[in-house]
Design a protein around this motif. Structure first.
Motif, short mmCIF file in Angstrom:
data_model
loop_
_atom_site.label_atom_id
_atom_site.label_comp_id
_atom_site.label_asym_id
_atom_site.label_seq_id
_atom_site.Cartn_x
_atom_site.Cartn_y
_atom_site.Cartn_z
N LEU A 60 0.84 -1.20 0.00
CA LEU A 60 0.00 0.00 0.00
C LEU A 60 0.87 1.25 0.00
O LEU A 60 1.76 1.40 0.84
N ALA A 61 0.64 2.14 -0.96
CA ALA A 61 1.31 3.44 -1.00
C ALA A 61 0.43 4.45 -0.30
O ALA A 61 -0.70 4.69 -0.70
N VAL A 62 0.97 5.06 0.76
CA VAL A 62 0.22 6.02 1.57
C VAL A 62 0.89 7.38 1.45
O VAL A 62 2.08 7.53 1.75
N ASN A 63 0.13 8.37 0.99
CA ASN A 63 0.69 9.71 0.80
C ASN A 63 1.06 10.36 2.13
O ASN A 63 0.41 10.14 3.15
N ARG A 64 2.12 11.16 2.07
CA ARG A 64 2.58 11.90 3.23
C ARG A 64 2.88 13.33 2.79
O ARG A 64 2.96 13.63 1.61
N ALA A 65 3.05 14.22 3.75
CA ALA A 65 3.31 15.63 3.43
C ALA A 65 4.60 15.78 2.63
O ALA A 65 5.46 14.90 2.63
N TYR A 66 4.71 16.90 1.93
CA TYR A 66 5.88 17.27 1.14
C TYR A 66 6.13 16.29 -0.01
O TYR A 66 7.27 15.97 -0.34
N GLY B 99 -3.60 0.66 -8.23
CA GLY B 99 -4.17 2.00 -8.28
C GLY B 99 -5.45 2.15 -7.49
O GLY B 99 -5.91 3.28 -7.28
N GLN B 100 -6.04 1.03 -7.04
CA GLN B 100 -7.27 1.11 -6.27
C GLN B 100 -7.01 1.71 -4.89
O GLN B 100 -6.09 1.32 -4.19
N ASN B 101 -7.83 2.65 -4.52
CA ASN B 101 -7.76 3.27 -3.19
C ASN B 101 -8.50 2.39 -2.19
O ASN B 101 -9.66 2.02 -2.40
N ILE B 102 -7.83 2.01 -1.09
CA ILE B 102 -8.48 1.23 -0.04
C ILE B 102 -8.11 1.82 1.32
O ILE B 102 -7.09 2.48 1.48
N ARG B 103 -8.98 1.56 2.29
CA ARG B 103 -8.74 1.95 3.68
C ARG B 103 -8.61 0.69 4.51
O ARG B 103 -9.39 -0.26 4.36
N ILE B 104 -7.63 0.69 5.39
CA ILE B 104 -7.30 -0.50 6.17
C ILE B 104 -7.24 -0.16 7.66
O ILE B 104 -6.69 0.87 8.05
N ARG C 182 -9.79 -5.15 9.06
CA ARG C 182 -10.93 -4.65 8.30
C ARG C 182 -10.43 -3.81 7.14
O ARG C 182 -9.43 -3.11 7.27
N LEU C 183 -11.09 -3.91 5.99
CA LEU C 183 -10.73 -3.05 4.87
C LEU C 183 -11.97 -2.68 4.09
O LEU C 183 -12.97 -3.41 4.11
N GLU C 184 -11.90 -1.55 3.41
CA GLU C 184 -13.01 -1.11 2.57
C GLU C 184 -12.47 -0.30 1.41
O GLU C 184 -11.37 0.25 1.48
N LEU C 185 -13.24 -0.22 0.34
CA LEU C 185 -12.83 0.53 -0.83
C LEU C 185 -12.90 2.02 -0.55
O LEU C 185 -13.80 2.50 0.12
N GLY C 186 -11.93 2.76 -1.10
CA GLY C 186 -11.98 4.21 -1.04
C GLY C 186 -12.69 4.75 -2.26
O GLY C 186 -13.17 4.01 -3.11
N SER C 187 -12.73 6.07 -2.36
CA SER C 187 -13.49 6.70 -3.43
C SER C 187 -12.63 7.08 -4.61
O SER C 187 -13.15 7.42 -5.67
#
Length: 224
Positions: free
Chosen positions: A135-141, A165-170, A200-205
């Motif tokens: 999972l690639a998680v964006n961070r500041a800068y 490329g699918q956005n997911i929340r974990i 738990r996981l779910e699809l993001g938007s």
């Protein structure tokens, strides 16, 4: 304990099981590392590498056996030393305090990111379904953290169909596990993997194109 305001939030209560060691400095500010042990409900425990700023240490001394309450982010960086894992994961402490003696161990994490490699799905000899996710998680800068995650059972069956490329929340916990790596027909070594175990996981938007994700992965340098 987690409010899930940011894309990467982690919370842990555990015991320091290694002394502080110097890690690095950024703009004159020094950072140190130590290993934290967080017990599970079972007899097992997870070891988590924690990175902490020197500015926090005068108020909360970190000694062997200290019980600590930490909030922060699970971050990654490339290990160029040639020793150990290529991707190093650490809990970057944003809040640090001493935990009460009667506080139970805790280990929680929330991540909102994008699948950046094809999901690897497999079934163990005992019939357990497992899926490995990067999972690639964006961070500041304009930085990103690349967090290995492992899903089980129905979560594994669900995520195996998702595209890069699918956005997911974990939601899950930071975990460590030992495994054996065969170097030759006669030599086997035990190594430790660090990852997020998915509860738990779910699809993001949102969804990003595969090409963009792969370019980002190739060009990003990991910093704490």
């Amino acid at each position: 304990m987690l409010h899930c305001i940011e894309d990467n939030e982690a919370f842990v209560i555990g015991e320091a099981v290694s002394p502080l060691s110097y890690s690095h400095a950024v703009q004159g500010e020094s950072f140190f590392r130590f290993m934290l042990r967080s017990a599970r409900l079972s007899e097992n425990a997870d070891l988590i590498c924690v990175t902490v700023s020197e500015k926090m240490l005068p108020d909360v001394p970190v000694n062997l056996g200290s019980r600590l309450h930490i909030k922060g982010q699970f971050r990654s960086y490339n290990n160029y030393s040639g020793q150990g894992n290529k991707l190093v994961l650490t809990l970057f402490a944003k809040e640090l305090s001493l935990a009460d003696e009667d506080e139970a161990p805790a280990n929680e994490i929330y991540l909102n990111g994008f699948i950046c490699k094809p999901v690897v799905y497999r079934v163990t000899p005992f019939g357990r379904e497992i899926a490995d996710i990067l999972l690639a998680v964006n961070r500041a800068y304009n930085k990103s953290d690349y967090i290995p995650c492992i899903a089980w059972g129905r979560n594994a069956r669900f995520v195996k169909h998702l595209d890069v490329g699918q956005n997911i929340r974990i939601w899950g916990r930071m975990q460590s596990r030992d495994y054996q790596k065969r170097l030759s027909d006669t030599e086997v070594i035990t190594k430790t993997a660090y990852e997020v175990s998915v509860n738990r996981l779910e699809l993001g938007s949102d969804k990003q194109e595969k090409k963009e994700m792969m370019e980002d992965e190739e060009q990003t340098t990991y910093f704490l």
